[in-house]
Design a protein around this motif. Structure first.
Motif, PDB file in Angstrom:
ATOM      1  N   GLN A  25       0.861  -1.172   0.000  1.00 46.78           N
ATOM      2  CA  GLN A  25       0.000   0.000   0.000  1.00 46.78           C
ATOM      3  C   GLN A  25       0.903   1.228   0.000  1.00 46.78           C
ATOM      4  O   GLN A  25       2.086   1.158   0.326  1.00 46.78           O
ATOM      5  N   PHE A  26       0.325   2.388  -0.395  1.00 43.56           N
ATOM      6  CA  PHE A  26       1.149   3.584  -0.518  1.00 43.56           C
ATOM      7  C   PHE A  26       0.251   4.818  -0.479  1.00 43.56           C
ATOM      8  O   PHE A  26      -0.957   4.721  -0.698  1.00 43.56           O
ATOM      9  N   ASN A  56      -4.817   1.067  -1.444  1.00 37.94           N
ATOM     10  CA  ASN A  56      -4.772  -0.251  -0.839  1.00 37.94           C
ATOM     11  C   ASN A  56      -3.989  -1.195  -1.743  1.00 37.94           C
ATOM     12  O   ASN A  56      -3.576  -0.827  -2.853  1.00 37.94           O
ATOM     13  N   SER A  57      -3.796  -2.430  -1.305  1.00 38.62           N
ATOM     14  CA  SER A  57      -3.026  -3.396  -2.084  1.00 38.62           C
ATOM     15  C   SER A  57      -3.714  -3.711  -3.407  1.00 38.62           C
ATOM     16  O   SER A  57      -4.935  -3.597  -3.542  1.00 38.62           O
ATOM     17  N   ALA A  58      -2.913  -4.101  -4.403  1.00 38.50           N
ATOM     18  CA  ALA A  58      -3.388  -4.474  -5.737  1.00 38.50           C
ATOM     19  C   ALA A  58      -4.248  -3.376  -6.350  1.00 38.50           C
ATOM     20  O   ALA A  58      -5.329  -3.634  -6.882  1.00 38.50           O
ATOM     21  N   SER A  59      -3.753  -2.138  -6.292  1.00 47.85           N
ATOM     22  CA  SER A  59      -4.508  -0.989  -6.794  1.00 47.85           C
ATOM     23  C   SER A  59      -3.601  -0.098  -7.634  1.00 47.85           C
ATOM     24  O   SER A  59      -2.372  -0.191  -7.567  1.00 47.85           O
ATOM     25  N   VAL A 107      -8.828  11.785 -12.194  1.00 48.49           N
ATOM     26  CA  VAL A 107      -7.906  10.685 -11.949  1.00 48.49           C
ATOM     27  C   VAL A 107      -8.644   9.375 -12.240  1.00 48.49           C
ATOM     28  O   VAL A 107      -9.876   9.334 -12.272  1.00 48.49           O
ATOM     29  N   GLU A 108      -7.882   8.307 -12.451  1.00 52.05           N
ATOM     30  CA  GLU A 108      -8.466   7.004 -12.752  1.00 52.05           C
ATOM     31  C   GLU A 108      -7.982   5.993 -11.714  1.00 52.05           C
ATOM     32  O   GLU A 108      -6.779   5.884 -11.464  1.00 52.05           O
ATOM     33  N   LEU A 109      -8.944   5.262 -11.136  1.00 53.65           N
ATOM     34  CA  LEU A 109      -8.629   4.322 -10.063  1.00 53.65           C
ATOM     35  C   LEU A 109      -8.980   2.900 -10.462  1.00 53.65           C
ATOM     36  O   LEU A 109     -10.026   2.642 -11.062  1.00 53.65           O
ATOM     37  N   ASP A 110      -8.087   1.979 -10.109  1.00 54.04           N
ATOM     38  CA  ASP A 110      -8.371   0.551 -10.197  1.00 54.04           C
ATOM     39  C   ASP A 110      -8.015  -0.043  -8.837  1.00 54.04           C
ATOM     40  O   ASP A 110      -6.908   0.194  -8.328  1.00 54.04           O
ATOM     41  N   GLY A 111      -8.919  -0.800  -8.232  1.00 57.89           N
ATOM     42  CA  GLY A 111      -8.670  -1.339  -6.903  1.00 57.89           C
ATOM     43  C   GLY A 111      -9.372  -0.518  -5.853  1.00 57.89           C
ATOM     44  O   GLY A 111     -10.550  -0.223  -5.964  1.00 57.89           O
ATOM     45  N   GLN A 112      -8.649  -0.116  -4.794  1.00 53.91           N
ATOM     46  CA  GLN A 112      -9.270   0.630  -3.706  1.00 53.91           C
ATOM     47  C   GLN A 112      -8.402   1.807  -3.301  1.00 53.91           C
ATOM     48  O   GLN A 112      -7.185   1.690  -3.149  1.00 53.91           O
ATOM     49  N   GLY A 113      -9.043   2.954  -3.118  1.00 60.60           N
ATOM     50  CA  GLY A 113      -8.343   4.141  -2.670  1.00 60.60           C
ATOM     51  C   GLY A 113      -9.191   4.969  -1.730  1.00 60.60           C
ATOM     52  O   GLY A 113     -10.421   5.024  -1.873  1.00 60.60           O
ATOM     53  N   TYR A 114      -8.551   5.597  -0.767  1.00 58.12           N
ATOM     54  CA  TYR A 114      -9.215   6.538   0.135  1.00 58.12           C
ATOM     55  C   TYR A 114      -8.727   7.935  -0.232  1.00 58.12           C
ATOM     56  O   TYR A 114      -7.523   8.182  -0.329  1.00 58.12           O
ATOM     57  N   PHE A 121     -13.603  10.410   1.024  1.00 62.85           N
ATOM     58  CA  PHE A 121     -14.400   9.260   0.600  1.00 62.85           C
ATOM     59  C   PHE A 121     -13.490   8.105   0.228  1.00 62.85           C
ATOM     60  O   PHE A 121     -12.290   8.270   0.014  1.00 62.85           O
ATOM     61  N   ASP A 122     -14.102   6.912   0.150  1.00 62.67           N
ATOM     62  CA  ASP A 122     -13.390   5.687  -0.201  1.00 62.67           C
ATOM     63  C   ASP A 122     -14.089   5.044  -1.389  1.00 62.67           C
ATOM     64  O   ASP A 122     -15.318   5.004  -1.449  1.00 62.67           O
ATOM     65  N   VAL A 123     -13.291   4.542  -2.334  1.00 58.34           N
ATOM     66  CA  VAL A 123     -13.828   3.810  -3.482  1.00 58.34           C
ATOM     67  C   VAL A 123     -13.174   2.435  -3.520  1.00 58.34           C
ATOM     68  O   VAL A 123     -11.951   2.330  -3.516  1.00 58.34           O
ATOM     69  N   MET A 124     -13.992   1.378  -3.529  1.00 57.69           N
ATOM     70  CA  MET A 124     -13.501   0.010  -3.634  1.00 57.69           C
ATOM     71  C   MET A 124     -14.007  -0.566  -4.947  1.00 57.69           C
ATOM     72  O   MET A 124     -15.206  -0.683  -5.169  1.00 57.69           O
ATOM     73  N   ALA A 125     -13.075  -0.900  -5.849  1.00 61.06           N
ATOM     74  CA  ALA A 125     -13.461  -1.347  -7.191  1.00 61.06           C
ATOM     75  C   ALA A 125     -12.547  -2.457  -7.682  1.00 61.06           C
ATOM     76  O   ALA A 125     -11.989  -2.378  -8.780  1.00 61.06           O
TER      77      ALA A 125
END
Length: 388
Positions: free
Chosen positions: A189-190, A203-206, A221-228, A255-259
């Motif tokens: 994670q980072f 989160n991991s694998a994102s 921005v574009e998200l894959d996985g999970q980010g807060y 906010f948090d997005v889990m995808a």
């Protein structure tokens, strides 16, 4: 009988500080025995546990002594059992455990010793950590971790890695169409502070793809996985997160997005501010504490009240479960420990609740899950084998 939440909190804090009188201890376990508002008490304990965990103020506990103290005051008959490791214990231990606790309804009582103090097997797997890969606009990749500081240049933009996060200082002439991508592996994670000051925890694998400077009418921005996300406010330049065919539009909010692709839903959970979630013709405006759940198969979207503590538990170093099935839990575990799940039996239909620290080794996590349910597990290489 109704109990005052403030009184329950007081008793738990007194118990944690080992300053309970005999009368207060009897009162606390009477509350636990009656469990008049189970969901309220669970939510309170999750909140207090994560607060203490974040502040680093969880006390050291002799778990066996705690158990002996509890059984001297709390009869097992007719009581809902909460398990810590393989020790049957009462709900107050959630506040004290410091590592993990599992509870489950309709749980049989078992009393073997706690796996937390057990010697780790040779095949054990350490938890994930702070690590990621940064892909620059020219295709160059940079390996990131939490050690030391580093300055990275990308055109006129200066990127600094400092204490496990990236900080951007965009130059005046940075082109908006130049992008960086921050990717975390399974088990990593980072954090990144974007050029506008917005903060993102991955989160991991994102992965997160973002421009070196936000110069247009929108910040996208574009998200894959999970980010807060903690988005810097700018009413003149709305912030958007693109997730597959869905879009989250915000002005300034948390906010948090889990995808994740191996999940059947995309969940957007709002903590502060306001966001609008759009997928095709479906639009939902969220209020704090609400969650938009998009079914990726039917493309139906519903809004529900969220267990915010559970949603952001990963950011605070925890797995938190709230009536979750074993397969759902193991998917989270697999991403953090970078392992594969192999079923040699049908998983039980029991629902789990409670929390486990993400800092534990895999064997301890699996021992806690065994204590809370019917299935057993073994580790083979980087595989978790699910057994009857």
């Amino acid at each position: 009988m109704q109990h005052d939440p403030a009184r329950i909190k007081y008793l738990l804090e007194r118990y944690a500080a080992k300053s309970c009188t005999r009368e207060e201890l009897d009162e606390l376990f009477a509350v636990i025995r009656e469990m008049p508002a189970e969901e309220t008490l669970h939510a309170f304990m999750e909140e207090q546990y994560m607060l203490l965990h974040t502040n680093g103020s969880l006390p050291e506990v002799d778990y066996e002594q705690v158990y002996r103290n509890i059984v001297q005051h709390t009869p097992a008959r007719g009581m809902k059992i909460f398990t810590f490791g393989k020790v049957a214990a009462a709900a107050a231990i959630i506040l004290l455990a410091g590592a993990a606790v599992i509870w489950q309804s309709q749980r049989k009582q078992t009393l073997p010793s706690s796996p937390i103090t057990a010697q780790l097997p040779k095949t054990d797997i350490a938890p994930g950590g702070t690590k990621a890969t940064l892909t620059l606009a020219d295709g160059t990749t940079v390996t990131l971790d939490s050690a030391g500081n580093q300055v990275i240049s990308s055109g006129s933009t200066t990127i600094t890695r400092h204490q496990g996060q990236l900080l951007y200082d965009a130059g005046k002439e940075t082109a908006a169409l130049q992008y960086n991508t921050l990717s975390t592996p399974r088990g990593g994670q980072f954090r990144v502070v974007l050029p506008d000051g917005s903060k993102v925890w991955l989160n991991s694998a994102s992965s997160l793809r973002y421009p070196l400077a936000f110069t247009g009418k929108e910040r996208v921005v574009e998200l894959d996985g999970q980010g807060y996300f903690e988005v810097a406010g700018d009413a003149e330049q709305p912030f958007k997160v693109k997730v597959r065919s869905m879009e989250v539009r915000v002005l300034g909010t948390h906010f948090d997005v889990m995808a994740y692709k191996d999940e059947n839903t995309v969940n957007t959970t709002l903590l502060e501010g306001a966001v609008q979630v759009t997928e095709g013709a479906a639009k939902q405006l969220l209020k704090p504490g609400q969650q938009a759940v998009l079914d990726t198969r039917s493309h139906e979207m519903l809004v529900q009240q969220a267990n915010v503590n559970k949603v952001i538990a990963w950011k605070n170093g925890l797995f938190v479960f709230n009536n979750m099935t074993l397969p759902a839990i193991l998917r989270e575990v697999a991403r953090w420990y970078d392992v594969e799940i192999v079923y040699q039996t049908t998983p039980s239909t029991e629902l789990y609740g409670g929390g486990i620290a993400r800092s534990l080794h895999l064997s301890n996590v699996l021992a806690l899950l065994e204590a809370g349910g019917s299935n057993h597990f073994k580790i083979e290489g980087r595989k978790i084998i699910v057994l009857p």
